[in-house]
Scaffold this active site. Structure first.
Site, PDB file in Angstrom:
ATOM      1  N   GLY A 110       0.832  -1.198   0.000  1.00  0.00           N
ATOM      2  CA  GLY A 110       0.000   0.000   0.000  1.00  0.00           C
ATOM      3  C   GLY A 110       0.864   1.244   0.000  1.00  0.00           C
ATOM      4  N   GLY A 123       2.305   4.797   1.403  1.00  0.00           N
ATOM      5  CA  GLY A 123       2.543   5.377   2.712  1.00  0.00           C
ATOM      6  C   GLY A 123       3.886   5.012   3.304  1.00  0.00           C
ATOM      7  CD  GLU A 139      -3.691   0.243  -4.457  1.00  0.00           C
ATOM      8  OE1 GLU A 139      -4.732  -0.213  -4.949  1.00  0.00           O
ATOM      9  OE2 GLU A 139      -3.678   0.895  -3.411  1.00  0.00           O
ATOM     10  CG  ASN A 169      -6.232   9.046   3.365  1.00  0.00           C
ATOM     11  OD1 ASN A 169      -6.426  10.224   3.627  1.00  0.00           O
ATOM     12  ND2 ASN A 169      -5.142   8.399   3.742  1.00  0.00           N
ATOM     13  N   GLY A 179      -7.184   0.300  -2.580  1.00  0.00           N
ATOM     14  CA  GLY A 179      -7.146  -1.049  -3.129  1.00  0.00           C
ATOM     15  C   GLY A 179      -6.940  -2.128  -2.090  1.00  0.00           C
TER      16      GLY A 179
END
Lengths: 511, 511
Positions: free
Chosen positions: A263, A265, A288, A378, A382
């Protein structure tokens, strides 16, 4: 000069200013814009739209790939343009309006937005605004640093506005693999069997007659803003590294692992950086987003190939990629997010999914989106596409937030994005809880022991034991105090119970 | 005579009594048994195992396809044999032990159990016990009325016990399509592109040397026990029928719809029965279970083809199928549940998923499993496999239970199996809430208006409005009273607030 970027000459006449192009967008329309985690978003038309709204109010539904850069969501939100927004955002001003109920925000699995458009479950796209490096001889649109939902937006929209970004080199052409699944129910299998395979075209095929406007821009992407690793994120990375090496040694995975998803971050970035110090080799990513860490792993040779829907990089790393495109071209591909995140592929590849939790509970349910159960942060992004279908679904979080006043491990999460069924492993800097094959009561003990901050461990255990005694069940809970940690925080700004000594002090003072 | 059912002659010597065969199962083992929603379960060996446990205690992990018939789970639970059970059950005695924390129950998406076995996330199967109508010349096992997880159990087990059920006709051979995906990460696409397609073999291929025992039985399946439609389930069916016809008229689906999945149970059965009165034609099913209603739709010609992992029928309907196998053979296929429920296929086909909720909340989160948030009912089953990946994910429930003392529409569900992201449409006898494209605040109003029982509508609206005012957010909630309906029920046996008049009466009496 820049007209050379428009290789379909009949379109030369469509070049206009951003303000003129924005004129195609009218009140009540549904607009699809390129952009995925700050990469490849259109820069000029949204700004012109916000400027126009100051004297000519309008309200639109805005659909993107994921989040936008350049404060676009702030500009549009503050100009009152956004009536409805999906499927993801990260902007503070927009978030405020969403949480005030002023903007209707639809939080979606990122693979599903275009599926819903295709099925006419969402209103059709009136205008698509797509950033490109070029338009091909046939009118095909070559995207920039993300693909996101651009292919389906452009193919479905009545009118397409293309923003050609001159700051992006034409050499980006060839990086993309645009494959668009057939309509259902007569759809064929998506033929992808490895992250490096190409199954589509290097551009978005559109009927050139629907390209209504072309705008030139030269603003680079907003650089990524992830923080460098700290002690906690390094510790999390260490736990995950050791766990994966153990899986390899136990014969449950090959030494090259399975394709990785990480992810967006700071924590995910740190975990990938941690692979640099591991013995792992020949890794692949099927993710992603690619962050700096993925590029570094490609540079060091740890990572053999990376597939994603966007690359969201810091300024220096972006420079490195652009200046060495020949190196990266054979090691990188950007795909539509319905392919990068497709459950079919995630399950087929047996992906290792690494995602960030806002908080999780003792049974392994994860809240990724809602602060205190009510306020959108947020969006789910995904994470659900990957976690549900992964070979290993790993969620990470620091064990506490706000100087320890918030425990990320709670009795019960007040919003569930990922159920216990979809969570295999939980990790904080304290340790790693491997929950595979465990029943909820077993999961609880392991989560408390391995993941909770020591300051909260006894209280969690106390809750769990009382829940087992008083309520029982498959998943013991005390419904009248399941959220007491959250309501205490709202009241006192800490999840900690008032310590005995502090309470005495209060009594003395009160006396 | 019955030896003719064992066409691989070398196995004739493996015939033995159920008690002898049960001897292969020893303390601490993991046992995989056939059986999916009461169909095709093995009948003799579990009974022998329970009998033996009376004098020779043992504890096993029992994995099945889904639920078993013949009180097998009760017998084994009461005999203390079950230490660990997955992935689904419907037995009252077992449920009691699960909720007391005496049996560790792992509630799983039904497509994932064998994936986890294949990935070695669960302990490997020591012994598989599989019901069959025959063993082929090559030692292949021909299943009976369900396939469930039998293929992977048999292929993975160190030892296989086959129960040949003489009450099941050999003519069932040819009904099954056994396709087993490759190990990951090098897996090929599952090549299925329509419900009627066959992609595998009509038997489970196993190395005959691992068939350790063969037992003959002649007990039929436990008949299904769904109730006939009542006014409420008929009303629910009516709402869904009208909705689907509207989808067809709006051009969002072909007149043959997309393939249908319907969960097990009375409501799903009633909904399918409702199709008899519709104008729909040429339907297909791609489901995990076929109930009586599916057979009736095949008979009437409404349904062109049905694919599932099992058929769970009443006695007369089972007879009809068995006596007319030539008719049904070209209209029916039974597959492994990892294929019937595979996210890849569910998404590809764009399935219409109909599943039953225990309760749902105003934002569309669904609880399918946990009574009062703590006590396991049956398990999530395949509902998650379908709902997450469906073209349309529909959940149904009666609006109230227990004579109206429980509202099935609540402020917040105390256990989430399906998040708002995975729920498109909610239906009760009161009406249908189409939630597609709506933000949570919009969903709440629609759910309250269309689905809640009138007795609870005002209270739900009041909760929602106060939550908007006091808490706000994307998903407004009052955490200190989100579960007050559930705790009130636990305290007073009703979710209703004491009505003003009743309260006055209490005051008078108290005075």
């Amino acid at each position: 000069m820049s007209l050379t970027r428009i290789r379909h000459r009949a379109l030369h006449g469509k070049v206009m200013s951003a303000a003129q192009a924005a004129g195609f967008i009218r009140d009540g329309m549904t607009v699809g814009m390129s952009g995925f985690t700050r990469a490849g978003d259109c820069k000029a038309v949204p700004e012109a739209l916000a400027a126009r709204a100051a004297h000519d109010p309008l309200h639109i539904t805005l659909i993107t790939g994921a989040s936008l850069g350049h404060d676009t969501d702030r500009l549009l939100a503050e100009a009152g343009v956004l009536a409805r927004r999906l499927p993801f955002q990260v902007d503070r001003s927009l978030r405020r309006k969403i949480n005030a109920g002023e903007v209707m925000f639809i939080d979606q699995h990122l693979s599903e937005t275009v599926e819903q458009l295709r099925s006419h479950h969402l209103a059709p796209i009136d205008v698509a605004v797509i950033e490109a490096v070029a338009i091909t001889e046939t009118g095909g649109i070559v995207p920039t640093t993300s693909v996101g939902n651009s292919a389906q937006f452009a193919q479905q929209a009545r009118q397409v506005i293309v923003e050609i970004n001159l700051s992006m080199p034409e050499a980006l052409e060839g990086l993309h693999d645009i494959y668009v699944p057939q309509d259902r129910p007569a759809r064929q299998p998506v033929p992808l069997t490895s992250p490096a395979q190409r199954i589509g075209q290097p551009f978005i095929a559109v009927d050139p007659s629907r390209i209504a406007a072309i705008v030139f821009t030269d603003k680079p992407d907003s650089p990524s803003n992830v923080l460098p690793p700290d002690d906690e994120t390094r510790a999390i990375a260490g736990h995950i590294n050791r766990f994966l090496m153990d899986e390899v040694h136990a014969g449950r995975m090959p030494a090259t692992l399975h394709p990785l998803q990480a992810g967006i971050g700071t924590i995910a970035n740190a975990v990938l950086q941690g692979f640099e110090d591991s013995d792992l080799q020949g890794l692949t990513m099927y993710s992603e987003v690619l962050q700096d860490s993925a590029i570094a792993l490609l540079d060091s040779g740890k990572l053999a190939f990376a597939s994603a829907a966007s690359m969201t990089l810091s300024e220096p790393v972006y420079r490195r990629v652009i200046e060495n495109l020949d190196f990266y071209r054979s090691r990188l591909v950007l795909r539509p997010q319905e392919i990068s995140n497709l459950p079919e592929i995630v399950r087929r590849f047996g992906i290792i999914a690494l995602n960030t939790a806002l908080e999780f509970d003792i049974y392994g349910n994860v809240n990724s989106t809602h602060v205190n159960g009510t306020h959108m942060m947020n969006g789910i992004g995904g994470s659900g596409d990957f976690a549900r279908n992964a070979h290993l679904s790993i969620f990470v979080s620091k064990s506490v937030a706000r100087d320890g006043d918030i425990s990320s491990v709670v009795p019960m999460v007040p919003h569930v994005d990922h159920t216990e069924h979809d969570v295999d492993v939980l990790v904080t800097e304290m340790g790693l809880a491997d929950l595979r094959g465990l029943a909820p009561r077993e999961r609880a003990l392991r989560v408390i022991e391995h993941c909770a901050h020591p300051d909260y461990r006894a209280d969690l255990k106390d809750y769990f034991q009382r829940a087992c005694r008083r309520a029982g069940g498959q998943t013991p809970h005390l419904l009248d105090e399941a959220y007491s940690w959250h309501t205490r925080y709202a009241r006192t700004q800490t999840m900690r119970r008032a310590p005995a000594r502090a309470r005495e002090a209060e009594v003395v003072l009160a006396g």
